[in-house]
Design a protein around this motif. Sequence first.
Motif, PDB file in Angstrom:
ATOM      1  N   PRO A   1       0.750  -1.262  -0.016  1.00  0.00           N
ATOM      2  CA  PRO A   1       0.052  -0.127  -0.008  1.00  0.00           C
ATOM      3  C   PRO A   1       0.917   1.293  -0.164  1.00  0.00           C
ATOM      4  O   PRO A   1       0.116   2.347   0.021  1.00  0.00           O
TER       5      PRO A   1
ATOM      6  N   PHE B   1      -0.097   4.477  -2.062  1.00  0.00           N
ATOM      7  CA  PHE B   1      -1.374   5.111  -1.878  1.00  0.00           C
ATOM      8  C   PHE B   1      -0.997   5.924  -0.761  1.00  0.00           C
ATOM      9  O   PHE B   1      -1.694   7.075  -0.566  1.00  0.00           O
ATOM     10  N   ALA B   2      -0.397   5.514   0.320  1.00  0.00           N
ATOM     11  CA  ALA B   2       0.021   6.014   1.473  1.00  0.00           C
ATOM     12  C   ALA B   2       0.604   7.509   1.078  1.00  0.00           C
ATOM     13  O   ALA B   2       0.637   8.436   1.698  1.00  0.00           O
TER      14      ALA B   2
ATOM     15  N   VAL C   1       0.824   9.115  -1.714  1.00  0.00           N
ATOM     16  CA  VAL C   1      -0.193   9.861  -2.316  1.00  0.00           C
ATOM     17  C   VAL C   1      -1.053  10.803  -1.433  1.00  0.00           C
ATOM     18  O   VAL C   1      -1.075  12.074  -1.431  1.00  0.00           O
ATOM     19  N   ARG C   2      -1.583   9.816  -0.359  1.00  0.00           N
ATOM     20  CA  ARG C   2      -2.379  10.644   0.767  1.00  0.00           C
ATOM     21  C   ARG C   2      -1.644  11.633   1.303  1.00  0.00           C
ATOM     22  O   ARG C   2      -2.089  12.817   1.775  1.00  0.00           O
TER      23      ARG C   2
ATOM     24  N   MET D   1      -0.374   7.581  -8.895  1.00  0.00           N
ATOM     25  CA  MET D   1      -0.807   6.444  -7.889  1.00  0.00           C
ATOM     26  C   MET D   1      -1.164   5.267  -8.814  1.00  0.00           C
ATOM     27  O   MET D   1      -1.737   5.259  -9.891  1.00  0.00           O
TER      28      MET D   1
ATOM     29  N   ARG E   1      -7.097   9.757  -7.944  1.00  0.00           N
ATOM     30  CA  ARG E   1      -6.148   9.525  -9.300  1.00  0.00           C
ATOM     31  C   ARG E   1      -6.524  10.418 -10.591  1.00  0.00           C
ATOM     32  O   ARG E   1      -5.736  10.678 -10.982  1.00  0.00           O
TER      33      ARG E   1
ATOM     34  N   PRO F   1      -6.391  14.386  -2.474  1.00  0.00           N
ATOM     35  CA  PRO F   1      -5.659  13.212  -1.865  1.00  0.00           C
ATOM     36  C   PRO F   1      -5.857  12.898  -0.603  1.00  0.00           C
ATOM     37  O   PRO F   1      -6.002  11.873   0.117  1.00  0.00           O
ATOM     38  N   ALA F   2      -6.017  13.988   0.288  1.00  0.00           N
ATOM     39  CA  ALA F   2      -6.289  14.100   1.748  1.00  0.00           C
ATOM     40  C   ALA F   2      -7.531  13.449   2.093  1.00  0.00           C
ATOM     41  O   ALA F   2      -7.664  13.012   3.339  1.00  0.00           O
TER      42      ALA F   2
ATOM     43  N   MET G   1      -8.613  10.687   0.575  1.00  0.00           N
ATOM     44  CA  MET G   1      -8.475   9.303   0.107  1.00  0.00           C
ATOM     45  C   MET G   1      -8.525   8.446   1.657  1.00  0.00           C
ATOM     46  O   MET G   1      -7.782   9.024   2.647  1.00  0.00           O
TER      47      MET G   1
ATOM     48  N   ILE H   1      -5.229   3.600   4.393  1.00  0.00           N
ATOM     49  CA  ILE H   1      -5.044   2.265   4.121  1.00  0.00           C
ATOM     50  C   ILE H   1      -4.090   1.744   5.482  1.00  0.00           C
ATOM     51  O   ILE H   1      -2.965   2.203   5.617  1.00  0.00           O
TER      52      ILE H   1
ATOM     53  N   PRO I   1      -2.993  -5.329   3.946  1.00  0.00           N
ATOM     54  CA  PRO I   1      -3.709  -3.984   4.091  1.00  0.00           C
ATOM     55  C   PRO I   1      -4.862  -3.866   4.413  1.00  0.00           C
ATOM     56  O   PRO I   1      -6.027  -4.525   3.872  1.00  0.00           O
TER      57      PRO I   1
END
Lengths: 359, 359
Positions: free
Chosen positions: A133, A136-137, A139-140, A149, B140, B146-147, B149, B152, B193
């Motif tokens: 993951p 994804f983390a 990007v967040r 992503m 995406r 993004p914040a 999202m 995970i 995850p």
Amino acid sequence: MNRLRGVLALVMLGLMGGRTAAQAKKPGSLTIKEQGSFFVGGEHRQVTQPGFGPNAPPITGEITVNQMYVQYQIPMKGDQHAPVVMVHGCCLSSKTWETTPDGRMGWSEYFVRKDRPVYLADQVSRARSGFDPTTFADVRQGKTPPAQMPTILDATHQVAWTVFRFGPKFGEAFPDEQFPIQAMDELYKQMIPDLNATLPQNPNPTWTQMAALGVKLRGAVLMGHSESGFFPEQAALIDPSGIKGIVSIEMPCVTNLTDAQIGTLAKIPTLVMFGDHLGDVTGGPANWAQSFGTCNTFVDQLKKAGGDAEMMHLPALGIKGNSHMLMQDKNSDQLADLVIAWLDKHVDAKNGRSKNATR
Amino acid sequence: MNRLRGVLALVMLGLMGGRTAAQAKKPGSLTIKEQGSFFVGGEHRQVTQPGFGPNAPPITGEITVNQMYVQYQIPMKGDQHAPVVMVHGCCLSSKTWETTPDGRMGWSEYFVRKDRPVYLADQVSRARSGFDPTTFADVRQGKTPPAQMPTILDATHQVAWTVFRFGPKFGEAFPDEQFPIQAMDELYKQMIPDLNATLPQNPNPTWTQMAALGVKLRGAVLMGHSESGFFPEQAALIDPSGIKGIVSIEMPCVTNLTDAQIGTLAKIPTLVMFGDHLGDVTGGPANWAQSFGTCNTFVDQLKKAGGDAEMMHLPALGIKGNSHMLMQDKNSDQLADLVIAWLDKHVDAKNGRSKNATR
């Protein structure tokens, strides 16, 4: 008229599907020698994650990535046959091979009842194999732009209907469709996000772990479907030593392999299977007629190199109406029997399996 | 000195673990009446996705979300006992209950061999249940910041070591640690995850599907662990009619339920289990001593309302060294026997199971 035929076909399929399911639901007790689950492969990766609490410093540590989850059952007479490793396709999990959408026995149990040890693998980055993951983390947290992503693949019901060749367009079945259309909603539940874009490419770790599983099992048949249809071949190109046979179901084949690669693959008995209506659905992301063509070419290449390779096109055997999800079609037992008969003749007989079994 | 004791303990555990695994690996054949898999719940959701090819218009269609994957085995004498539904914790899948990291039989097969039908559920949004990828796709494509999202969740090896109470700090085991430390790498591979942040909250669809599964099975015991430890209670607050018993393992308990809610739960026999070293690990995201306290309060609340509730704190029974992953600890068979004996007395005897079995 076509529409009416479709509706009539749906009604008939509903009746037939119901009857078949009721008849087949109680196959009797099953005695197994051993069952369980394990992982193949997996590496540690160092990651930095947010700390616990709003002001906590980031935590650096390790996670495990690229492992492949495998669930198995060994029947009492399992020593008499090479184990069969089944790997599912895109947007699916090992559920593919279990109870069918209309409640009949899937290929996994059917093969066990035919004395084959069966190993179901969830592809690396899917289902119980987990996924990495990290991106994804990132990007967040704003460390990586959203456009970088990985794309998560998932198929809508509408796309699945035509790609899986249930009929010419959504909601309309082919008159001779073998998929249990009345249970479609249960197939939709099996369709889960595909995170293969998070994986290292070439080799995809699933290929590597499939090859390693063959070695661990001291010889196995690798079976792939659709997205994973050519994975057995890719695994063999990494390490053929544990691969005693290949069953490749409905996928595009690679046709520009080198002579050396074809030479490696030609040493492994290979069965390629395709269902019906390959040219009867147009548009969408899959072109089955084209895929069929590439696999005919591939099978010819293996044969020319002395390989024991067979293209089993079901309509050519008089078996009509099979979908892309042929292991779940109403005649799935019949198709399993075809594969099992092929394995008996082309893999077990050639490998002197009964000799191996005494090890 | 502590470090030396830890190392010595590791060596001893390694030796013992190896011996135990070798002894336990061949439990003999197993005959089952029926096995398979299915989904509980699931709804259609309309989504718009990028089209196929660079200039293709977006595609609108449906996907299925919130379904829960369930895999089951029914033993020959399964009618004699209530089925047991096992639900895993955070960052794990149903693998939790299968073959242990050191290769012994897990609780799922052990309970089947003790004549219990066993149903393993992958939590909604995890493993073979799939998850709703919509928000990730929206981020995406730049439609969602993004914040926003979903986070995970995944635990590093370092975090898991202390949260799962293998020892006071990473790489150091408690001298009496029951987890098979030498097989730690195999546990790390199970850690995948956790996408629960993508789910609707309160109710979490897993609670809803667990309640529905109880009804479908015409009465079942629900078992939860850690993140899912209180899920059986949450399921019962949605619909208690199919829940014949609850086994809650190592979690924080909710202590501010209304009298009516406690009244509902007090009608269901409830076993709460906790292992050892609850106060011996500090820092990190879990506070086990506090969780234990909340569950003691909860059990007292059930008792005061006339409920048949029990706090089984293993050290109080003289059973020492159990980790948070107690179903995988070296004495996992012993702990399973404790649960089974409790179920016999508090659930099956009370529900006249043999009468139900003739239906």
